[in-house]
Scaffold this motif. Structure first.
Motif, PDB file in Angstrom:
ATOM      1  N   VAL A 205       9.040   1.477  10.640  1.00 35.93           N
ATOM      2  CA  VAL A 205       8.304   0.888  11.769  1.00 35.93           C
ATOM      3  C   VAL A 205       9.120   1.049  13.048  1.00 35.93           C
ATOM      4  CG1 VAL A 205       7.418  -1.244  12.777  1.00 35.93           C
ATOM      5  CG2 VAL A 205       6.976  -0.733  10.366  1.00 35.93           C
ATOM      6  N   ASN A 206      10.416   0.709  12.972  1.00 36.23           N
ATOM      7  CA  ASN A 206      11.278   0.799  14.152  1.00 36.23           C
ATOM      8  C   ASN A 206      11.430   2.231  14.649  1.00 36.23           C
ATOM      9  OD1 ASN A 206      11.721  -1.959  14.166  1.00 36.23           O
ATOM     10  ND2 ASN A 206      13.581  -1.823  12.937  1.00 36.23           N
ATOM     11  N   GLU A 207      11.318   3.195  13.741  1.00 38.77           N
ATOM     12  CA  GLU A 207      11.442   4.601  14.126  1.00 38.77           C
ATOM     13  C   GLU A 207      10.112   5.184  14.588  1.00 38.77           C
ATOM     14  OE1 GLU A 207      13.080   6.396  10.659  1.00 38.77           O
ATOM     15  OE2 GLU A 207      15.110   5.681  11.044  1.00 38.77           O
ATOM     16  N   GLY A 208       9.050   4.385  14.553  1.00 39.94           N
ATOM     17  CA  GLY A 208       7.745   4.855  14.992  1.00 39.94           C
ATOM     18  C   GLY A 208       6.994   5.652  13.952  1.00 39.94           C
ATOM     19  N   LEU A 209       7.494   5.686  12.725  1.00 42.35           N
ATOM     20  CA  LEU A 209       6.839   6.465  11.679  1.00 42.35           C
ATOM     21  C   LEU A 209       5.672   5.719  11.053  1.00 42.35           C
ATOM     22  CD1 LEU A 209      10.079   7.848  10.057  1.00 42.35           C
ATOM     23  CD2 LEU A 209       8.457   9.113  11.438  1.00 42.35           C
ATOM     24  N   ILE A 210       5.675   4.406  11.179  1.00 40.71           N
ATOM     25  CA  ILE A 210       4.552   3.586  10.717  1.00 40.71           C
ATOM     26  C   ILE A 210       3.983   2.877  11.941  1.00 40.71           C
ATOM     27  CG2 ILE A 210       3.854   1.594   9.321  1.00 40.71           C
ATOM     28  CD1 ILE A 210       5.998   2.379   7.305  1.00 40.71           C
ATOM     29  N   PRO A 211       2.733   3.148  12.306  1.00 44.52           N
ATOM     30  CA  PRO A 211       2.157   2.548  13.515  1.00 44.52           C
ATOM     31  C   PRO A 211       1.951   1.047  13.375  1.00 44.52           C
ATOM     32  CG  PRO A 211       0.503   3.807  12.329  1.00 44.52           C
ATOM     33  CD  PRO A 211       1.804   4.082  11.641  1.00 44.52           C
ATOM     34  N   ARG A 212       2.331   0.327  14.414  1.00 43.72           N
ATOM     35  CA  ARG A 212       2.211  -1.137  14.438  1.00 43.72           C
ATOM     36  C   ARG A 212       1.569  -1.538  15.756  1.00 43.72           C
ATOM     37  NH1 ARG A 212       5.578  -5.002  16.846  1.00 43.72           N
ATOM     38  NH2 ARG A 212       5.622  -7.065  15.845  1.00 43.72           N
TER      39      ARG A 212
ATOM     40  N   ARG B 270       0.835  -1.206   0.000  1.00 41.38           N
ATOM     41  CA  ARG B 270       0.000   0.000   0.000  1.00 41.38           C
ATOM     42  C   ARG B 270       0.866   1.251   0.000  1.00 41.38           C
ATOM     43  NH1 ARG B 270      -2.903   3.509  -1.030  1.00 41.38           N
ATOM     44  NH2 ARG B 270      -4.789   4.240   0.040  1.00 41.38           N
ATOM     45  N   LEU B 271       2.003   1.207   0.711  1.00 47.98           N
ATOM     46  CA  LEU B 271       2.868   2.369   0.827  1.00 47.98           C
ATOM     47  C   LEU B 271       3.932   2.433  -0.261  1.00 47.98           C
ATOM     48  CD1 LEU B 271       3.396   2.316   4.702  1.00 47.98           C
ATOM     49  CD2 LEU B 271       1.983   3.929   3.414  1.00 47.98           C
ATOM     50  N   GLY B 272       4.106   1.320  -0.981  1.00 46.72           N
ATOM     51  CA  GLY B 272       5.112   1.292  -2.036  1.00 46.72           C
ATOM     52  C   GLY B 272       6.528   1.322  -1.517  1.00 46.72           C
ATOM     53  N   LEU B 273       6.769   0.674  -0.363  1.00 45.85           N
ATOM     54  CA  LEU B 273       8.079   0.673   0.267  1.00 45.85           C
ATOM     55  C   LEU B 273       8.739  -0.688   0.165  1.00 45.85           C
ATOM     56  CD1 LEU B 273       7.259   2.611   3.563  1.00 45.85           C
ATOM     57  CD2 LEU B 273       8.370   3.526   1.524  1.00 45.85           C
TER      58      LEU B 273
ATOM     59  N   ILE C 186      -2.511  18.988  18.073  1.00 41.55           N
ATOM     60  CA  ILE C 186      -1.821  19.068  16.797  1.00 41.55           C
ATOM     61  C   ILE C 186      -2.269  20.345  16.095  1.00 41.55           C
ATOM     62  CG2 ILE C 186      -1.330  17.904  14.605  1.00 41.55           C
ATOM     63  CD1 ILE C 186      -0.409  16.318  17.030  1.00 41.55           C
ATOM     64  N   ASP C 187      -1.351  20.998  15.410  1.00 38.63           N
ATOM     65  CA  ASP C 187      -1.663  22.243  14.704  1.00 38.63           C
ATOM     66  C   ASP C 187      -2.861  22.047  13.781  1.00 38.63           C
ATOM     67  OD1 ASP C 187      -1.708  24.573  13.199  1.00 38.63           O
ATOM     68  OD2 ASP C 187       0.466  24.708  13.066  1.00 38.63           O
ATOM     69  N   PRO C 188      -3.984  22.727  14.051  1.00 43.46           N
ATOM     70  CA  PRO C 188      -5.195  22.506  13.248  1.00 43.46           C
ATOM     71  C   PRO C 188      -5.093  23.038  11.823  1.00 43.46           C
ATOM     72  CG  PRO C 188      -5.539  24.323  14.768  1.00 43.46           C
ATOM     73  CD  PRO C 188      -4.199  23.720  15.114  1.00 43.46           C
ATOM     74  N   ARG C 189      -4.048  23.803  11.529  1.00 42.70           N
ATOM     75  CA  ARG C 189      -3.882  24.326  10.176  1.00 42.70           C
ATOM     76  C   ARG C 189      -3.319  23.281   9.211  1.00 42.70           C
ATOM     77  NH1 ARG C 189      -0.370  29.350  12.173  1.00 42.70           N
ATOM     78  NH2 ARG C 189       0.444  27.600  13.397  1.00 42.70           N
ATOM     79  N   LEU C 190      -2.848  22.163   9.756  1.00 43.86           N
ATOM     80  CA  LEU C 190      -2.262  21.124   8.916  1.00 43.86           C
ATOM     81  C   LEU C 190      -3.339  20.294   8.237  1.00 43.86           C
ATOM     82  CD1 LEU C 190       0.533  19.909  11.357  1.00 43.86           C
ATOM     83  CD2 LEU C 190       0.851  21.292   9.294  1.00 43.86           C
ATOM     84  N   ASP C 191      -2.958  19.624   7.155  1.00 44.52           N
ATOM     85  CA  ASP C 191      -3.843  18.690   6.465  1.00 44.52           C
ATOM     86  C   ASP C 191      -4.298  17.605   7.440  1.00 44.52           C
ATOM     87  OD1 ASP C 191      -4.589  17.445   3.589  1.00 44.52           O
ATOM     88  OD2 ASP C 191      -3.861  15.854   4.920  1.00 44.52           O
ATOM     89  N   PRO C 192      -5.557  17.171   7.371  1.00 44.53           N
ATOM     90  CA  PRO C 192      -6.058  16.147   8.306  1.00 44.53           C
ATOM     91  C   PRO C 192      -5.212  14.879   8.343  1.00 44.53           C
ATOM     92  CG  PRO C 192      -7.881  17.110   7.101  1.00 44.53           C
ATOM     93  CD  PRO C 192      -6.631  17.663   6.478  1.00 44.53           C
ATOM     94  N   HIS C 193      -4.696  14.439   7.192  1.00 50.64           N
ATOM     95  CA  HIS C 193      -3.879  13.228   7.181  1.00 50.64           C
ATOM     96  C   HIS C 193      -2.567  13.438   7.928  1.00 50.64           C
ATOM     97  CE1 HIS C 193      -6.748  11.448   4.482  1.00 50.64           C
ATOM     98  NE2 HIS C 193      -6.565  12.397   3.594  1.00 50.64           N
TER      99      HIS C 193
ATOM    100  N   LEU D  50      -1.195   7.538   5.530  1.00 50.20           N
ATOM    101  CA  LEU D  50       0.212   7.709   5.172  1.00 50.20           C
ATOM    102  C   LEU D  50       0.415   7.592   3.669  1.00 50.20           C
ATOM    103  CD1 LEU D  50       2.057   5.731   7.984  1.00 50.20           C
ATOM    104  CD2 LEU D  50       2.007   8.192   7.637  1.00 50.20           C
ATOM    105  N   ALA D  51      -0.344   6.712   3.035  1.00 55.43           N
ATOM    106  CA  ALA D  51      -0.211   6.537   1.588  1.00 55.43           C
ATOM    107  C   ALA D  51      -0.546   7.828   0.843  1.00 55.43           C
ATOM    108  CB  ALA D  51      -1.116   5.407   1.112  1.00 55.43           C
ATOM    109  N   LEU D  52      -1.392   8.667   1.437  1.00 50.52           N
ATOM    110  CA  LEU D  52      -1.773   9.931   0.818  1.00 50.52           C
ATOM    111  C   LEU D  52      -0.781  11.052   1.123  1.00 50.52           C
ATOM    112  CD1 LEU D  52      -5.608   9.871   1.598  1.00 50.52           C
ATOM    113  CD2 LEU D  52      -4.502   9.375  -0.593  1.00 50.52           C
TER     114      LEU D  52
END
Length: 277
Positions: free
Chosen positions: A33-40, A21-24, A175-182, A59-61
């Motif tokens: 995953v180990n860095e916490g950037l992808i939730p597991r 899905r992420l193309g990784l 979280i800063d509400p001005r950011l994109d929802p994703h 994340l894919a978006l």
């Protein structure tokens, strides 16, 4: 005829599905995953982790905006400069009447260095979280609604110590509400995984934390804390619109905290009677 997908699995991807899905590549995927950037998540009784579809799809978006800037993401205790930016985020999220003035925030951090934590991207704060150790009477007043967070005074803030058991009150995760929802969802997941690391480190180093408490005031907040494993305290929520929750740091709570952590380190509680040693 193929068997229907179990309902419990409809909300999750396997590792191979998430990679696709992420193309990784496998190496990059597990690095993130180990860095916490992808939730597991590691579900009870399972040997392999699963990956929430909601988070992976988000994340894919936002791959170029999120995963590709991972080296520029820092989670740390807040500095006075960070707190200026945190206040702006807090005011945008909750209104100025609920945000503690800067001088008091800095004084809080001096009383307990673990009070404020910020997530920064390229040096700019995108979200923050606060942790308080408070006198039991004030904690109960916050949970019941007799007081609100703005009522916390400098003299109420207690340092984290290894001498005696204590509880932690999570005042806010914003979280800063001005950011994109994703991106907001992604950064919230990052803060959760990083603060889980911090709490596991506390426990591993002799801090006898027994419970985490928090109060929500929105449906989104309710959904988030329930997803994390908090349990509602029905007898505490006396004010309409405020709902109190607890996260016991017993064996099950520690396992849940471990599943939220970016490192997945298991921590054994050090609360046993000293007579066993």
């Amino acid at each position: 005829m193929s068997q229907p997908e179990p309902e419990a699995d409809r909300d999750y991807y396997t590792a191979s599905e998430a990679m696709k899905r992420l193309g990784l590549s496998r190496t990059t995927f597990h690095q993130y995953v180990n860095e916490g950037l992808i939730p597991r998540l590691l579900r009870p009784g399972a040997k392999r982790g699963v990956y929430p579809k909601r988070d992976i799809d988000a994340l894919a978006l936002t791959m170029n905006l999120a995963l590709r800037v991972h080296e520029r993401i820092i989670f740390s205790r807040s500095t006075p400069g960070d707190q200026v930016e945190e206040m702006d985020i807090g005011i945008r999220c909750f209104g100025s009447e609920f945000i503690t003035p800067l001088a008091e925030r800095i004084a809080f951090q001096r009383k307990s260095e673990h009070t404020f934590w910020s997530l920064k991207v390229d040096g700019r704060v995108v979200g923050y979280l606060s942790l308080f150790r408070l006198p039991p009477a004030l904690l109960d007043d916050l949970l019941t609604g007799r007081h609100i967070e703005r009522d916390i005074r400098v003299e109420d803030v207690l340092p984290f110590t290894r001498i005696e058991p204590f509880d932690i009150y999570i005042d806010v995760l914003a979280i800063d509400p001005r950011l994109d929802p994703h991106l907001r969802s992604f950064y919230a997941s990052l803060i959760i995984s990083r603060i889980a690391d911090v709490l596991l480190d506390f426990l591993a180093n002799g801090y006898q934390i027994e419970h985490l408490y928090t109060v929500t005031a929105t449906r989104e907040g309710d959904n988030l804390v329930r997803k994390l494993g908090f349990q509602q305290l029905a007898d505490k929520s006396l004010v309409p619109g405020r709902v109190a929750y607890v996260f016991p740091l017993d064996e099950a709570g520690i396992a849940r905290l471990r599943s939220l952590s970016r490192r997945g380190i298991y921590v054994t509680r050090r609360r046993e009677d000293s007579s066993r040693s």
